[in-house]
Design an enzyme around this catalytic site. Structure first.
Site, PDB file in Angstrom:
ATOM      1  N   ALA A  11      -2.095  -1.552  -1.753  1.00  0.00           N
ATOM      2  CA  ALA A  11      -2.253  -1.482  -3.219  1.00  0.00           C
ATOM      3  C   ALA A  11      -0.990  -1.945  -3.936  1.00  0.00           C
ATOM      4  O   ALA A  11      -1.060  -2.613  -4.989  1.00  0.00           O
ATOM      5  CB  ALA A  11      -2.603  -0.051  -3.629  1.00  0.00           C
ATOM      6  N   ASN A  37      -8.365  -3.151  -1.291  1.00  0.00           N
ATOM      7  CA  ASN A  37      -8.316  -2.049  -0.336  1.00  0.00           C
ATOM      8  C   ASN A  37      -7.584  -2.462   0.939  1.00  0.00           C
ATOM      9  O   ASN A  37      -7.552  -3.651   1.285  1.00  0.00           O
ATOM     10  CB  ASN A  37      -9.749  -1.590   0.001  1.00  0.00           C
ATOM     11  N   LEU A  38      -7.040  -1.446   1.637  1.00  0.00           N
ATOM     12  CA  LEU A  38      -6.279  -1.767   2.861  1.00  0.00           C
ATOM     13  C   LEU A  38      -7.193  -2.320   3.944  1.00  0.00           C
ATOM     14  O   LEU A  38      -6.814  -3.165   4.748  1.00  0.00           O
ATOM     15  CB  LEU A  38      -5.579  -0.492   3.362  1.00  0.00           C
ATOM     16  N   GLY A  66      -8.412   1.272  -3.430  1.00  0.00           N
ATOM     17  CA  GLY A  66      -8.007   2.359  -2.537  1.00  0.00           C
ATOM     18  C   GLY A  66      -9.018   3.462  -2.375  1.00  0.00           C
ATOM     19  O   GLY A  66      -8.652   4.642  -2.361  1.00  0.00           O
ATOM     20  N   ASN A 103      -8.742  10.596  -7.912  1.00  0.00           N
ATOM     21  CA  ASN A 103      -7.563  11.326  -7.463  1.00  0.00           C
ATOM     22  C   ASN A 103      -7.271  12.503  -8.389  1.00  0.00           C
ATOM     23  O   ASN A 103      -7.580  12.466  -9.581  1.00  0.00           O
ATOM     24  CB  ASN A 103      -6.346  10.399  -7.418  1.00  0.00           C
ATOM     25  N   HIS A 137     -12.718  13.923 -10.720  1.00  0.00           N
ATOM     26  CA  HIS A 137     -12.740  15.013  -9.733  1.00  0.00           C
ATOM     27  C   HIS A 137     -11.784  16.140 -10.082  1.00  0.00           C
ATOM     28  O   HIS A 137     -11.477  16.986  -9.232  1.00  0.00           O
ATOM     29  CB  HIS A 137     -12.412  14.466  -8.333  1.00  0.00           C
ATOM     30  N   TYR A 193      -4.701  24.489  -1.901  1.00  0.00           N
ATOM     31  CA  TYR A 193      -4.436  23.743  -3.144  1.00  0.00           C
ATOM     32  C   TYR A 193      -3.022  23.992  -3.667  1.00  0.00           C
ATOM     33  O   TYR A 193      -2.421  23.109  -4.285  1.00  0.00           O
ATOM     34  CB  TYR A 193      -5.508  24.070  -4.195  1.00  0.00           C
ATOM     35  N   ARG A 201      -0.972  21.418  -1.911  1.00  0.00           N
ATOM     36  CA  ARG A 201      -1.187  20.058  -2.409  1.00  0.00           C
ATOM     37  C   ARG A 201      -0.605  19.900  -3.811  1.00  0.00           C
ATOM     38  O   ARG A 201      -0.072  18.845  -4.150  1.00  0.00           O
ATOM     39  CB  ARG A 201      -2.679  19.737  -2.362  1.00  0.00           C
TER      40      ARG A 201
HETATM   41  N1  APR Z   1      -3.432   0.488  -0.192  1.00  0.00           N
HETATM   42  C1  APR Z   1      -4.755   0.302  -0.447  1.00  0.00           C
HETATM   43  N2  APR Z   1      -5.739   1.027   0.127  1.00  0.00           N
HETATM   44  C2  APR Z   1      -5.367   1.994   0.991  1.00  0.00           C
HETATM   45  C3  APR Z   1      -4.007   2.260   1.306  1.00  0.00           C
HETATM   46  C4  APR Z   1      -3.029   1.452   0.675  1.00  0.00           C
HETATM   47  N3  APR Z   1      -1.717   1.620   0.914  1.00  0.00           N
HETATM   48  N4  APR Z   1      -3.976   3.274   2.217  1.00  0.00           N
HETATM   49  C5  APR Z   1      -5.253   3.636   2.441  1.00  0.00           C
HETATM   50  N5  APR Z   1      -6.089   2.863   1.730  1.00  0.00           N
HETATM   51  C6  APR Z   1      -7.554   2.927   1.668  1.00  0.00           C
HETATM   52  C7  APR Z   1      -8.208   3.269   2.980  1.00  0.00           C
HETATM   53  O1  APR Z   1      -8.484   2.072   3.705  1.00  0.00           O
HETATM   54  C8  APR Z   1      -9.499   3.948   2.516  1.00  0.00           C
HETATM   55  O2  APR Z   1     -10.547   3.003   2.353  1.00  0.00           O
HETATM   56  O3  APR Z   1      -7.880   3.987   0.781  1.00  0.00           O
HETATM   57  C9  APR Z   1      -9.146   4.542   1.156  1.00  0.00           C
HETATM   58  C10 APR Z   1      -9.000   6.057   1.167  1.00  0.00           C
HETATM   59  O4  APR Z   1     -10.274   6.584   1.442  1.00  0.00           O
HETATM   60  P1  APR Z   1     -10.474   8.178   1.403  1.00  0.00           P
HETATM   61  O5  APR Z   1      -9.392   8.817   2.216  1.00  0.00           O
HETATM   62  O6  APR Z   1     -11.909   8.430   1.754  1.00  0.00           O
HETATM   63  O7  APR Z   1     -10.204   8.600  -0.111  1.00  0.00           O
HETATM   64  P2  APR Z   1     -11.193   8.417  -1.346  1.00  0.00           P
HETATM   65  O8  APR Z   1     -12.041   7.205  -1.181  1.00  0.00           O
HETATM   66  O9  APR Z   1     -10.372   8.525  -2.566  1.00  0.00           O
HETATM   67  O10 APR Z   1     -12.127   9.732  -1.233  1.00  0.00           O
HETATM   68  C11 APR Z   1     -13.076   9.921  -2.262  1.00  0.00           C
HETATM   69  O11 APR Z   1     -13.666  12.068  -1.334  1.00  0.00           O
HETATM   70  O12 APR Z   1     -12.853  13.913  -0.275  1.00  0.00           O
HETATM   71  C12 APR Z   1     -13.328  13.447  -1.482  1.00  0.00           C
HETATM   72  O13 APR Z   1     -12.840  14.237  -3.628  1.00  0.00           O
HETATM   73  C13 APR Z   1     -12.284  13.560  -2.551  1.00  0.00           C
HETATM   74  O14 APR Z   1     -11.774  12.006  -4.322  1.00  0.00           O
HETATM   75  C14 APR Z   1     -11.991  12.111  -2.928  1.00  0.00           C
HETATM   76  C15 APR Z   1     -13.259  11.389  -2.509  1.00  0.00           C
END
Ligand code: APR
Length: 241
Positions: free
Chosen positions: A223, A205-206, A179, A96, A113, A60, A63
């Site tokens: 995004a 989402n991407l 995202g 986030n 979180h 951490y 990060r």
């Molecule tokens: N623009 C839009 N979406 C994007 C981009 C971008 N530039 N880059 C990546 N993504 C999308 C990916 O396609 C994916 O669906 O963002 C998403 C990221 O997914 P994760 O990595 O799983 O992150 P997240 O969904 O925030 O995770 C949720 O899991 O590990 C725990 O606590 C942690 O808060 C986190 C939670």
């Protein structure tokens, strides 16, 4: 088919790691993502912290330093403009733990979180804004004991301010997910709650997420492209100029 901005009053926005990806902050589950480099059970659970606190502190601390080198991107700025100008209810719920939403100017924000820039004292329960490493066990500013931990909701712990989030979802006319992979509950279930109570549900989402099928509408792309366009739909073309 999309939503009619004239019928929207109350909005809930959910953001995930994808909104910060173009700021250089890695996501969790994309290729090369954080959980490919570290096992969740080694760094992001209370058991991991009890077993090897130094490893968790180092993870951490790294990060926390990374996010301070990052800058908000146009998606963060666009949501901050929505926050500044939207006359109805707006709740930005972020999974986030970076501070890019705040640094762009967002105020109506819930970190469900936790936050990298907060330290939580296990002795006196105080939370303190924190920008430095924790690995050397600095004393808590409130009680002086060396009992600070990252103020992050680890797997197996309860996310923050869930009651407020649930109330916002019940009242929402529009729920927008940005995202996030839809891999982690309770956030992954918010689209269903919002839809149940009558909100239009939109995913930006991407790539398709695990929950895409649950949304009225999914728009695929970056995004930094999709979010400014979405905010212009609500506030008008000139607001982001
Ligand atoms: N623009 C839009 N979406 C994007 C981009 C971008 N530039 N880059 C990546 N993504 C999308 C990916 O396609 C994916 O669906 O963002 C998403 C990221 O997914 P994760 O990595 O799983 O992150 P997240 O969904 O925030 O995770 C949720 O899991 O590990 C725990 O606590 C942690 O808060 C986190 C939670």
């Amino acid at each position: 088919m999309s939503f009619n901005p004239d019928t929207i009053r109350n909005i809930v926005v959910l953001t995930g790691a994808g909104i910060s990806a173009e700021s250089g902050i890695g996501t969790f589950r994309d290729k090369g993502g954080l959980w490919e480099k570290h096992r969740i059970e080694d760094v992001a659970t209370p058991e991991a912290f009890a077993k090897d606190p130094d490893l968790v502190f180092r993870f951490y601390d790294q990060r926390r330093a990374n996010i301070q080198a990052a800058q908000p991107n146009p998606a963060h700025w666009a949501l901050a403009a929505l926050d500044a100008h939207w006359p109805g209810m707006l709740t930005i719920v972020t999974q986030n733990v970076d501070d890019l939403h705040e640094r762009a100017g967002a105020r109506r924000l819930i970190h469900m979180h936790g936050e990298h820039l907060s330290a939580w004292c296990r002795a006196c329960d105080a939370r303190t804004r924190w920008h430095d490493p924790l690995a050397h066990r600095p004393p808590c500013p409130s009680c002086g004991q060396s009992a600070l931990r990252p103020d992050i909701v680890w797997f197996g712990e309860i996310p923050y301010r869930m009651d407020e989030i649930d109330l916002a979802l019940v009242d929402a006319d529009l729920f927008v997910s940005i995202g996030t992979s839809g891999a982690v509950y309770p956030a992954a279930g918010y689209v269903q709650t919002a839809r149940h109570y009558g909100a239009w549900t939109l995913e930006l989402n991407l790539e398709p997420s695990q929950g895409s099928i649950l949304f009225h509408e999914t728009r695929l792309g970056k995004a930094t492209d999709l979010v400014p366009d979405f905010v212009r739909e609500l506030l008008g073309e000139e607001v982001l100029d």
